[in-house]
Scaffold this active site. Structure first.
Site, short mmCIF file in Angstrom:
data_model
loop_
_atom_site.label_atom_id
_atom_site.label_comp_id
_atom_site.label_asym_id
_atom_site.label_seq_id
_atom_site.Cartn_x
_atom_site.Cartn_y
_atom_site.Cartn_z
N SER A 179 0.81 -1.23 0.00
CA SER A 179 0.00 0.00 0.00
C SER A 179 0.84 1.27 0.00
CB SER A 179 -0.94 0.01 1.21
OG SER A 179 -0.20 -0.10 2.41
N ASP A 228 -0.04 6.16 11.33
CA ASP A 228 -0.32 4.86 11.95
C ASP A 228 0.92 4.01 12.13
OD1 ASP A 228 0.26 4.09 9.37
OD2 ASP A 228 -1.64 3.02 9.01
N HIS A 233 1.88 3.72 7.24
CA HIS A 233 1.56 4.46 6.02
C HIS A 233 2.05 5.90 6.15
CE1 HIS A 233 -1.43 1.16 6.05
NE2 HIS A 233 -1.09 1.11 4.77
#
Length: 208
Positions: A15, A184, A187
């Site tokens: 991601s 977090d 990310h």
């Protein structure tokens, strides 16, 4: 005079690389470090006509990357491949009780590197990183640290270019709180993505 063939660069990962890229537009680079690095490079070196591709997929572990390597990387005939993978192999141990042993992690990563070098593509390995923003995440270091050591050894073995992102994030966290760089712990924020892009560009512009 015949025009020089454009250099092809493929970014691969999870991601952090994906960063919202469109699945309907193969040229979309997402909104993170890939887009930042590619855009700045194009503005600085317009004569090089380098082609950039983002094939990161959110949630991927190294075994997922290996499974799609031919389709999503080698079929693009890259000159350079940039890889950032590993944090989900740690994360799933703690949120789903589904660990990736270091041996299995290394074996899958090695298969990726073997296939890539066999096609004469050059490799940039980006170190996975973790910048704990909660007490629970501190325990993740026992897992990710082993994988980082293994990745460093693979980079040396395959003579890949290496970007030490975990160390870089640790360094900047002494200047601003961790959640400024990654809300977090995993990310990146826009500033975190810019940090990666800057490190990637420093590496890439020194070797082409």
């Amino acid at each position: 005079m015949e025009q020089e063939k454009p250099l092809r660069v493929v970014f691969q990962g999870d991601s952090v690389t994906d960063c919202g890229r469109s699945r309907r537009d193969d040229t979309d680079l997402g909104s993170g470090y890939v887009m930042m690095a590619a855009s700045y490079f194009a503005a600085r070196y317009p004569e090089k006509q380098t082609e950039f591709f983002n094939r990161g997929i959110s949630g991927d572990r190294v075994r997922d990357l290996r499974a799609r390597w031919e389709k999503d990387c080698l079929s693009l005939h890259p000159d350079w491949v940039s890889i950032l993978i590993g944090i989900n192999d740690t994360w799933r141990r703690y949120d789903q009780n589904d660990p990736t042993p270091v041996g299995a992690f290394v074996a899958a990563y090695r298969e990726i590197l073997e296939a890539t070098t066999a096609q004469d593509a050059r490799i940039i390995i980006c170190e996975p990183f973790l910048l704990p923003v909660s007490r629970d995440q501190m325990t993740w270091r026992e897992d990710i640290d082993l994988k980082i050591v293994a990745i460093r050894q693979l980079a040396q073995e395959y003579r890949a270019r290496f970007i030490p992102l975990d160390g870089l994030f640790a360094q900047v966290a002494t200047q601003r709180k961790p959640d400024f760089w990654t809300p977090d712990g995993v990310h990146p924020s826009p500033a975190g993505h810019a940090l990666i892009a800057r490190a990637w560009l420093k590496m890439f512009t020194a070797i082409i």
